[in-house]
Design a protein around this motif. Structure first.
Motif, mmCIF file in Angstrom:
data_model
loop_
_atom_site.group_PDB
_atom_site.id
_atom_site.type_symbol
_atom_site.label_atom_id
_atom_site.label_comp_id
_atom_site.label_asym_id
_atom_site.label_seq_id
_atom_site.Cartn_x
_atom_site.Cartn_y
_atom_site.Cartn_z
ATOM 1 N N ASP A 21 -4.923 -2.725 -1.473
ATOM 2 C CA ASP A 21 -5.643 -1.456 -1.530
ATOM 3 C C ASP A 21 -6.153 -1.049 -0.153
ATOM 4 O O ASP A 21 -6.152 0.125 0.221
ATOM 5 C CB ASP A 21 -6.832 -1.563 -2.496
ATOM 6 C CG ASP A 21 -6.466 -1.100 -3.903
ATOM 7 O OD1 ASP A 21 -5.562 -0.262 -4.028
ATOM 8 O OD2 ASP A 21 -7.079 -1.586 -4.869
ATOM 9 N N ASN A 35 0.835 -1.190 0.000
ATOM 10 C CA ASN A 35 0.000 0.000 0.000
ATOM 11 C C ASN A 35 0.878 1.252 0.000
ATOM 12 O O ASN A 35 1.917 1.298 0.677
ATOM 13 C CB ASN A 35 -0.907 -0.002 1.232
ATOM 14 C CG ASN A 35 -1.959 1.092 1.162
ATOM 15 O OD1 ASN A 35 -1.681 2.239 1.453
ATOM 16 N ND2 ASN A 35 -3.174 0.716 0.759
ATOM 17 N N LEU A 93 -1.691 -0.529 -13.061
ATOM 18 C CA LEU A 93 -2.249 -0.248 -11.740
ATOM 19 C C LEU A 93 -3.036 1.064 -11.667
ATOM 20 O O LEU A 93 -3.257 1.594 -10.579
ATOM 21 C CB LEU A 93 -1.116 -0.239 -10.708
ATOM 22 C CG LEU A 93 -0.403 -1.588 -10.521
ATOM 23 C CD1 LEU A 93 0.759 -1.442 -9.554
ATOM 24 C CD2 LEU A 93 -1.370 -2.657 -10.041
ATOM 25 N N HIS A 147 -5.807 0.851 -9.409
ATOM 26 C CA HIS A 147 -5.437 0.548 -8.029
ATOM 27 C C HIS A 147 -4.424 1.593 -7.548
ATOM 28 O O HIS A 147 -3.238 1.292 -7.338
ATOM 29 C CB HIS A 147 -4.845 -0.858 -7.923
ATOM 30 C CG HIS A 147 -5.793 -1.947 -8.302
ATOM 31 N ND1 HIS A 147 -6.747 -2.446 -7.444
ATOM 32 C CD2 HIS A 147 -5.953 -2.610 -9.475
ATOM 33 C CE1 HIS A 147 -7.448 -3.379 -8.060
ATOM 34 N NE2 HIS A 147 -6.985 -3.503 -9.288
ATOM 35 N N LEU A 188 -4.885 -7.741 -4.779
ATOM 36 C CA LEU A 188 -4.891 -6.299 -5.007
ATOM 37 C C LEU A 188 -5.870 -5.596 -4.071
ATOM 38 O O LEU A 188 -5.593 -4.498 -3.583
ATOM 39 C CB LEU A 188 -5.243 -6.008 -6.468
ATOM 40 C CG LEU A 188 -4.171 -6.398 -7.499
ATOM 41 C CD1 LEU A 188 -4.693 -6.213 -8.917
ATOM 42 C CD2 LEU A 188 -2.895 -5.580 -7.295
ATOM 43 N N GLU A 189 -7.009 -6.225 -3.797
ATOM 44 C CA GLU A 189 -7.977 -5.638 -2.869
ATOM 45 C C GLU A 189 -7.400 -5.558 -1.450
ATOM 46 O O GLU A 189 -7.567 -4.562 -0.749
ATOM 47 C CB GLU A 189 -9.260 -6.470 -2.876
ATOM 48 C CG GLU A 189 -10.355 -5.959 -1.946
ATOM 49 C CD GLU A 189 -10.976 -4.659 -2.420
ATOM 50 O OE1 GLU A 189 -11.636 -3.994 -1.599
ATOM 51 O OE2 GLU A 189 -10.807 -4.304 -3.607
#
Length: 307
Positions: A231, A171, A247, A250, A227-228
């Protein structure tokens, strides 16, 4: 040996029931039972064990099942090739692709390219762990595959394609430097593939070179889920650069180079060495090699742009 009897045996093993197999084959159950009994008599071994739930293959039955699949597939391919000899290559070609890789991004372009160049070819594209796909190639159940550091098997020919560097995805609010050492990573919780995957083995090996262990938060096989998680700031992951899409969607995800050591993993094109590829598989192999060459640099450029 009648290939139809082999097909009946394979169908019975697949369905785990003589009654269900008989229905699928449009046979009386007694007739199918007799066919299977004759097969056991011919081979002088017990192939199936009857249980309350249905039937299961014996050790000998599993061996026959593996060879029968290859034989049936070979006969089908021969028939298709003979029928389509004057109309260009045709028939079924199975391709295995390693997940989390440039290979996975090739599935749709490969299908499109094959449809354009050889529309009579029917592709079966499968994503799975390298060990499973290597075994399928070795036993003739799959024609070719693009795999990470495949398990060495005598019946599999391995043609190295490229080496992919592993990157940390974290992140943006984690405040990590552009380059992160594995020593610093011990404070970063990561989600990784399971130990069945070659990528996990490469990551573990990189940590072990420094006598370190990752702070494992969980084992996740889904790229959208990874990816979630990143994030939301729930953890990071370590994967090849080509595994990451552009990305732009994201914005909370940042990619970081890894060092001490630089971790890489090999990507290879694998085919069976027990028999030559069919005409249609050779066509698909050529298309796949072209796509690999074209997409390797493109995937790196897109991922770096997203970073």
């Amino acid at each position: 040996m009648d290939t139809w009897k082999l097909e009946a045996f394979v169908k019975t093993v697949d369905l785990g029931s003589i009654s269900r197999a008989a229905i699928a084959l449009h046979l009386a159950q007694s007739a199918l039972s007799q066919h299977l009994s004759n097969l056991e008599t011919k081979l002088s071994v017990q192939l199936l064990v009857r249980t309350k739930q249905g039937v299961e293959p014996t050790a000998a039955g599993r061996v026959l099942y593996r060879h029968a699949q290859s034989i049936i597939r070979g006969v089908d391919n021969a028939v298709q090739e003979v029928k389509s000899a004057s109309d260009g290559p045709g028939g079924r070609v199975s391709v295995g692709l390693a997940p989390y890789s440039l290979a996975a991004a090739l599935a749709v372009p490969l299908i499109e390219a094959v449809r354009t160049a050889a529309p009579r070819i029917v592709l079966h594209v499968r994503e799975n762990f390298g060990g499973i796909l290597s075994e399928a190639i070795a036993t003739g159940q799959m024609d070719l595959g693009v795999l990470y550091t495949p398990v060495p098997l005598r019946a599999v020919h391995v043609e190295p394609i490229d080496r992919e560097r592993l990157y940390l995805a974290a992140n943006a609010k984690a405040g990590l430097a552009a380059t992160v050492s594995f020593t610093a990573l011990t404070d970063v919780g990561v989600f990784l593939p399971s130990r069945q995957h070659s990528i996990r083995l490469a990551v573990d090996a990189a940590f072990q070179q420094q006598n370190l262990f990752p702070r494992l938060l969980g084992e996740v096989e889904s790229m959208p889920t990874l990816l979630e998680l990143i994030d939301r700031g729930l953890g990071a992951t370590i994967l090849p650069l080509s595994a990451f899409p552009a990305l732009d969607s994201h914005p909370g995800v940042r990619l970081h180079e890894l060092e001490d050591p630089v971790a890489e993993i090999g990507l290879a094109l694998c085919t069976g060495s027990h028999q030559p590829l069919s005409e249609q598989a050779v066509v698909v192999e050529g298309i796949l090699k072209g796509l690999l060459a074209d997409r390797a640099s493109m995937a790196k450029a897109q991922a770096l742009h997203g970073n």
